[in-house]
Motif scaffolding. Structure first.
Motif, PDB file in Angstrom:
ATOM      1  N   TYR A  41      71.236 110.583  17.307  1.00 54.57           N
ATOM      2  CA  TYR A  41      70.863 110.966  16.040  1.00 54.57           C
ATOM      3  C   TYR A  41      69.358 111.228  16.197  1.00 54.57           C
ATOM      4  N   ARG A  42      68.645 110.407  16.721  1.00 54.92           N
ATOM      5  CA  ARG A  42      67.024 110.703  16.810  1.00 54.92           C
ATOM      6  C   ARG A  42      67.046 111.868  17.681  1.00 54.92           C
ATOM      7  N   CYS A  43      67.641 112.404  18.607  1.00 57.26           N
ATOM      8  CA  CYS A  43      67.480 113.501  19.375  1.00 57.26           C
ATOM      9  C   CYS A  43      68.536 114.765  18.930  1.00 57.26           C
ATOM     10  N   SER A  44      68.940 114.670  17.913  1.00 57.00           N
ATOM     11  CA  SER A  44      70.095 115.763  17.478  1.00 57.00           C
ATOM     12  C   SER A  44      69.281 116.920  16.956  1.00 57.00           C
ATOM     13  N   LYS A  45      68.158 117.035  16.778  1.00 63.22           N
ATOM     14  CA  LYS A  45      67.464 118.248  16.445  1.00 63.22           C
ATOM     15  C   LYS A  45      66.397 118.276  17.622  1.00 63.22           C
ATOM     16  N   ALA A  46      66.410 118.107  18.681  1.00 65.48           N
ATOM     17  CA  ALA A  46      65.426 118.197  19.928  1.00 65.48           C
ATOM     18  C   ALA A  46      65.677 119.467  20.389  1.00 65.48           C
ATOM     19  N   GLY A  47      64.672 119.995  20.982  1.00 66.19           N
ATOM     20  CA  GLY A  47      64.798 121.278  21.753  1.00 66.19           C
ATOM     21  C   GLY A  47      65.443 121.179  22.948  1.00 66.19           C
ATOM     22  N   ARG A  48      65.455 120.159  23.673  1.00 64.08           N
ATOM     23  CA  ARG A  48      66.072 119.705  24.911  1.00 64.08           C
ATOM     24  C   ARG A  48      66.777 118.345  24.803  1.00 64.08           C
ATOM     25  N   PRO A  49      67.765 118.347  24.333  1.00 64.94           N
ATOM     26  CA  PRO A  49      68.450 117.097  24.076  1.00 64.94           C
ATOM     27  C   PRO A  49      68.819 116.299  24.964  1.00 64.94           C
ATOM     28  N   LYS A  50      69.316 116.622  26.189  1.00 68.13           N
ATOM     29  CA  LYS A  50      69.462 115.736  27.455  1.00 68.13           C
ATOM     30  C   LYS A  50      68.209 114.931  27.795  1.00 68.13           C
ATOM     31  N   ILE A  51      67.091 115.679  27.942  1.00 67.63           N
ATOM     32  CA  ILE A  51      65.892 114.915  28.331  1.00 67.63           C
ATOM     33  C   ILE A  51      65.687 113.869  27.062  1.00 67.63           C
ATOM     34  N   CYS A  52      65.516 114.325  25.792  1.00 69.41           N
ATOM     35  CA  CYS A  52      65.307 113.498  24.923  1.00 69.41           C
ATOM     36  C   CYS A  52      66.184 112.194  25.073  1.00 69.41           C
ATOM     37  N   LEU A  53      67.624 112.315  25.050  1.00 69.90           N
ATOM     38  CA  LEU A  53      68.465 111.067  25.361  1.00 69.90           C
ATOM     39  C   LEU A  53      68.246 110.426  26.450  1.00 69.90           C
ATOM     40  N   ARG A  54      67.733 110.822  27.470  1.00 70.26           N
ATOM     41  CA  ARG A  54      67.519 110.072  28.596  1.00 70.26           C
ATOM     42  C   ARG A  54      66.193 109.260  28.197  1.00 70.26           C
ATOM     43  N   ALA A  55      65.230 109.898  27.840  1.00 68.24           N
ATOM     44  CA  ALA A  55      63.958 109.032  27.302  1.00 68.24           C
ATOM     45  C   ALA A  55      64.486 108.107  26.314  1.00 68.24           C
ATOM     46  N   CYS A  56      64.950 108.530  25.257  1.00 76.16           N
ATOM     47  CA  CYS A  56      65.047 107.600  24.115  1.00 76.16           C
ATOM     48  C   CYS A  56      65.922 106.240  24.548  1.00 76.16           C
ATOM     49  N   GLY A  57      66.981 106.607  25.451  1.00 76.41           N
ATOM     50  CA  GLY A  57      67.891 105.500  25.831  1.00 76.41           C
ATOM     51  C   GLY A  57      67.073 104.620  26.685  1.00 76.41           C
ATOM     52  N   SER A  58      66.121 105.036  27.700  1.00 74.07           N
ATOM     53  CA  SER A  58      65.386 104.120  28.487  1.00 74.07           C
ATOM     54  C   SER A  58      64.568 103.409  27.569  1.00 74.07           C
ATOM     55  N   CYS A  59      63.771 104.014  26.627  1.00 73.16           N
ATOM     56  CA  CYS A  59      62.862 103.455  25.527  1.00 73.16           C
ATOM     57  C   CYS A  59      63.611 102.295  24.470  1.00 73.16           C
ATOM     58  N   CYS A  60      64.828 102.721  24.247  1.00 70.67           N
ATOM     59  CA  CYS A  60      65.730 101.803  23.428  1.00 70.67           C
ATOM     60  C   CYS A  60      66.229 100.517  24.054  1.00 70.67           C
ATOM     61  N   GLN A  61      66.339 100.660  25.440  1.00 69.34           N
ATOM     62  CA  GLN A  61      66.763  99.568  26.043  1.00 69.34           C
ATOM     63  C   GLN A  61      65.508  98.519  26.309  1.00 69.34           C
ATOM     64  N   ARG A  62      64.505  99.090  26.514  1.00 66.25           N
ATOM     65  CA  ARG A  62      63.359  98.157  26.910  1.00 66.25           C
ATOM     66  C   ARG A  62      62.719  97.648  25.797  1.00 66.25           C
ATOM     67  N   CYS A  63      62.769  98.370  24.574  1.00 68.40           N
ATOM     68  CA  CYS A  63      62.482  97.850  23.195  1.00 68.40           C
ATOM     69  C   CYS A  63      63.298  97.022  22.184  1.00 68.40           C
ATOM     70  N   GLY A  64      64.573  97.326  22.391  1.00 64.44           N
ATOM     71  CA  GLY A  64      65.434  96.999  21.607  1.00 64.44           C
ATOM     72  C   GLY A  64      65.375  97.460  20.143  1.00 64.44           C
ATOM     73  N   CYS A  65      64.872  98.831  20.201  1.00 62.84           N
ATOM     74  CA  CYS A  65      64.797  99.446  18.838  1.00 62.84           C
ATOM     75  C   CYS A  65      64.690 101.032  18.833  1.00 62.84           C
ATOM     76  N   VAL A  66      65.010 101.883  17.881  1.00 59.97           N
ATOM     77  CA  VAL A  66      64.761 103.068  17.900  1.00 59.97           C
ATOM     78  C   VAL A  66      64.525 103.621  16.468  1.00 59.97           C
ATOM     79  N   PRO A  67      63.067 104.021  16.378  1.00 58.12           N
ATOM     80  CA  PRO A  67      62.751 104.392  14.830  1.00 58.12           C
ATOM     81  C   PRO A  67      63.590 105.249  13.912  1.00 58.12           C
ATOM     82  N   PRO A  68      63.866 105.134  12.898  1.00 58.96           N
ATOM     83  CA  PRO A  68      64.906 105.849  12.069  1.00 58.96           C
ATOM     84  C   PRO A  68      64.486 107.435  12.007  1.00 58.96           C
ATOM     85  N   GLY A  69      65.424 108.412  11.487  1.00 58.21           N
ATOM     86  CA  GLY A  69      64.980 109.692  11.571  1.00 58.21           C
ATOM     87  C   GLY A  69      65.234 110.452  12.775  1.00 58.21           C
ATOM     88  N   THR A  70      64.710 111.681  12.872  1.00 56.06           N
ATOM     89  CA  THR A  70      64.758 112.486  13.934  1.00 56.06           C
ATOM     90  C   THR A  70      63.396 112.667  14.535  1.00 56.06           C
TER      91      THR A  70
END
Length: 93
Positions: A41-70
């Motif tokens: 959901y966070r990367c649904s409007k990204a211009g480069r969704p695969k890169i966004c998903l990889r970075a977001c996944g890494s951040c989510c695993q380290r932090c245990g959270c993802v900010p709401p919204g896109t």
């Protein structure tokens, strides 16, 4: 004497178990979050969704959270907001 030793053993086992649970989860959270779904959901409007998903996944695993919204809302998850790349740029989308 045997009763005291038994109670002490049970108490120490409980403390060890609680410490294990506390250190095994990100930042003391006692629940798992669905990083792939949140990042999709966070990367649904990204211009480069695969890169966004990889970075977001890494951040989510380290932090245990993802900010709401896109985008934005990073004050909800300070760890996510403070991560940077080796170049010093903002890591998490």
């Amino acid at each position: 004497m045997a009763i005291i030793k038994g109670r002490l053993l049970v108490s120490l086992s409980l403390v060890a178990l609680l410490l294990l649970v506390e250190t095994a989860t990100p930042h003391g959270q006692a629940y798992a979050i669905d990083c792939p779904a949140l990042c999709s959901y966070r990367c649904s409007k990204a211009g480069r969704p695969k890169i966004c998903l990889r970075a977001c996944g890494s951040c989510c695993q380290r932090c245990g959270c993802v900010p709401p919204g896109t985008s934005g809302n990073e004050n909800v998850c300070p760890c996510y907001a403070q991560m940077t790349t080796h170049d010093g740029r903002h890591k998490c989308p």
